[in-house]
Design a protein around this motif. Structure first.
Motif, PDB file in Angstrom:
ATOM      1  N   VAL A  21       0.848  -1.199   0.000  1.00  0.00           N
ATOM      2  CA  VAL A  21       0.000   0.000   0.000  1.00  0.00           C
ATOM      3  C   VAL A  21       0.887   1.254   0.000  1.00  0.00           C
ATOM      4  CG1 VAL A  21      -2.097  -0.995   0.982  1.00  0.00           C
ATOM      5  CG2 VAL A  21      -0.264  -0.271   2.510  1.00  0.00           C
ATOM      6  N   ALA A  22       1.777   1.325  -0.992  1.00  0.00           N
ATOM      7  CA  ALA A  22       2.711   2.453  -1.083  1.00  0.00           C
ATOM      8  C   ALA A  22       1.993   3.790  -1.202  1.00  0.00           C
ATOM      9  CB  ALA A  22       3.646   2.244  -2.267  1.00  0.00           C
ATOM     10  N   TRP A  23       0.734   3.779  -1.645  1.00  0.00           N
ATOM     11  CA  TRP A  23      -0.026   5.016  -1.805  1.00  0.00           C
ATOM     12  C   TRP A  23      -0.249   5.756  -0.480  1.00  0.00           C
ATOM     13  CZ3 TRP A  23      -4.266   4.719   1.212  1.00  0.00           C
ATOM     14  CH2 TRP A  23      -4.855   3.465   1.429  1.00  0.00           C
ATOM     15  N   VAL A  24      -0.076   5.056   0.646  1.00  0.00           N
ATOM     16  CA  VAL A  24      -0.264   5.707   1.947  1.00  0.00           C
ATOM     17  C   VAL A  24       0.658   6.918   2.086  1.00  0.00           C
ATOM     18  CG1 VAL A  24      -0.017   5.411   4.458  1.00  0.00           C
ATOM     19  CG2 VAL A  24      -1.073   3.613   3.086  1.00  0.00           C
ATOM     20  N   VAL A  25       1.857   6.840   1.502  1.00  0.00           N
ATOM     21  CA  VAL A  25       2.799   7.952   1.627  1.00  0.00           C
ATOM     22  C   VAL A  25       2.879   8.790   0.345  1.00  0.00           C
ATOM     23  CG1 VAL A  25       4.157   6.910   3.477  1.00  0.00           C
ATOM     24  CG2 VAL A  25       4.713   6.374   1.105  1.00  0.00           C
ATOM     25  N   ILE A  75      -2.771  11.084  -2.534  1.00  0.00           N
ATOM     26  CA  ILE A  75      -3.743  10.013  -2.253  1.00  0.00           C
ATOM     27  C   ILE A  75      -4.049   9.924  -0.760  1.00  0.00           C
ATOM     28  CG2 ILE A  75      -4.219   7.538  -2.428  1.00  0.00           C
ATOM     29  CD1 ILE A  75      -2.320   7.481  -4.843  1.00  0.00           C
ATOM     30  N   GLY A  76      -2.991   9.820   0.029  1.00  0.00           N
ATOM     31  CA  GLY A  76      -3.171   9.674   1.472  1.00  0.00           C
ATOM     32  C   GLY A  76      -3.509  10.964   2.178  1.00  0.00           C
ATOM     33  N   GLY A  77      -3.272  12.103   1.525  1.00  0.00           N
ATOM     34  CA  GLY A  77      -3.644  13.388   2.103  1.00  0.00           C
ATOM     35  C   GLY A  77      -2.633  13.937   3.089  1.00  0.00           C
ATOM     36  N   GLY A  78      -1.485  13.283   3.210  1.00  0.00           N
ATOM     37  CA  GLY A  78      -0.473  13.740   4.154  1.00  0.00           C
ATOM     38  C   GLY A  78       0.390  12.579   4.596  1.00  0.00           C
TER      39      GLY A  78
END
Length: 323
Positions: free
Chosen positions: A161-165, A169-172
């Motif tokens: 879930v690289a999108w977390v950073v 996408i993750g918003g921060g």
């Protein structure tokens, strides 16, 4: 009670499954955007596979636990709310507070049950403080500290879930992802509104697109101080990290270190160890409370309104820090 876990590729999916099993809930199905991931997850746990999200809505369970990519979750959450199905909405549920606020407004319009799992609300220090407050023994809150510092941001890539950073996408970064637990804790204990006294947000170590460390100092209308610290700076890729929940009031000091907790009270001179509840297993307490409330038609302990309030305060912190 039957629930569907929709979003098996979320890094909290195993914790939610454990929590559901602990409550004795029947898992009516496993679904994910990635059909192969859902298939493997369902097979590993000997659970029914659902390949079409629309099937969940047409043959609804008692509740849907929805997790997934923030770009796709809002539309699915909207469909669940409009179908009148109780929703447990895992974070991050949207890339922006505006998209989340639109879901909140829809939930209000439909008088929907939308619970948000922020499990540290069920930690031993918070629970013991609430008991003292109900007994009239807590006194006014003086100051609190909520620290949640986990390992490097690469851990999310390792979880798929690289999108977390990815800030788009993750918003921060650490503040949005981890600090929200502390911000929610502060909001739940504050008297009146919370004002931002100081903010420090930066990339201390990893130099990534998102911050790896954040510190907020907040003050409520009664003068109580709240310090929130969040980070990706703990020197280990293993689960867990540097955790401390500290609540100090006129008559009590309660400290939760994750693997141990203590409560000191001035009126009786007592210092006692509190029952241990590891952060990872607090999802069991959160799930139990949520499904109990759903069964008796009571509102959730932590609602989408609480989620929006925490997101809004984090927005203000980012703005104050110039990010």
């Amino acid at each position: 009670m039957k629930i569907v876990l929709a979003g098996s590729s979320h890094w909290h999916a195993e914790m939610h499954l454990d929590a559901a099993h602990s409550y004795g809930t029947e898992i009516a199905g496993i679904w994910d955007e990635d059909a192969e991931h859902a298939r493997a997850f369902a097979a590993r746990h000997h659970l029914p596979l659902i390949t079409d999200f629309a099937r969940i809505l047409s043959s609804p369970p008692d509740a849907i636990l929805l997790m997934g990519h923030p770009s796709a979750v809002p539309a699915r959450a909207r469909a669940v709310i409009e179908a009148g199905i109780p929703l447990i909405l895992e974070k991050p549920a949207a890339s922006s507070t505006g998209a989340l606020a639109a879901l909140r407004d829809l939930a209000r319009q439909h008088q929907a049950f939308v619970s948000v799992p922020l499990p540290n609300r069920f930690g031993p220090a918070v629970t013991a403080f609430e008991q003292l407050r109900q007994q009239g023994r807590a006194g006014a809150v003086a100051h609190c500290q909520f620290r949640l510092v986990n390992g490097p941001p690469q851990r999310y890539a390792a979880d798929g879930v690289a999108w977390v950073v990815d800030p788009a996408i993750g918003g921060g970064g650490a503040l949005r992802n981890l600090g929200i637990h502390g911000v929610d804790a502060a909001l739940s204990l504050a008297t009146g509104g919370l004002g931002l006294k100081a903010v420090s947000i930066g990339n201390r170590i990893h130099r990534a697109e998102v911050e790896d460390h954040a510190l907020l100092v907040l003050e409520d209308a009664a003068g109580a101080l709240f310090v929130i610290e969040a980070g990706y700076t703990f020197a280990s890729m293993r689960p867990g990290g540097d955790f401390e929940w500290r609540i100090v009031s006129e008559n009590a000091t309660l400290i939760d270190y994750g693997d141990r907790a203590v409560c000191a009270t001035l009126d009786d001179g007592a210092i006692v160890d509190l029952p241990i509840e590891l952060p990872a297993t607090r999802y069991r307490l959160c799930m139990s409370d949520t499904l109990d409330r759903l069964a008796r038609k009571a509102p959730p302990a932590i609602s989408i309104d609480d989620y929006v309030a925490a997101m809004s305060l984090i927005d203000a912190a980012y703005e104050k820090a110039g990010r």
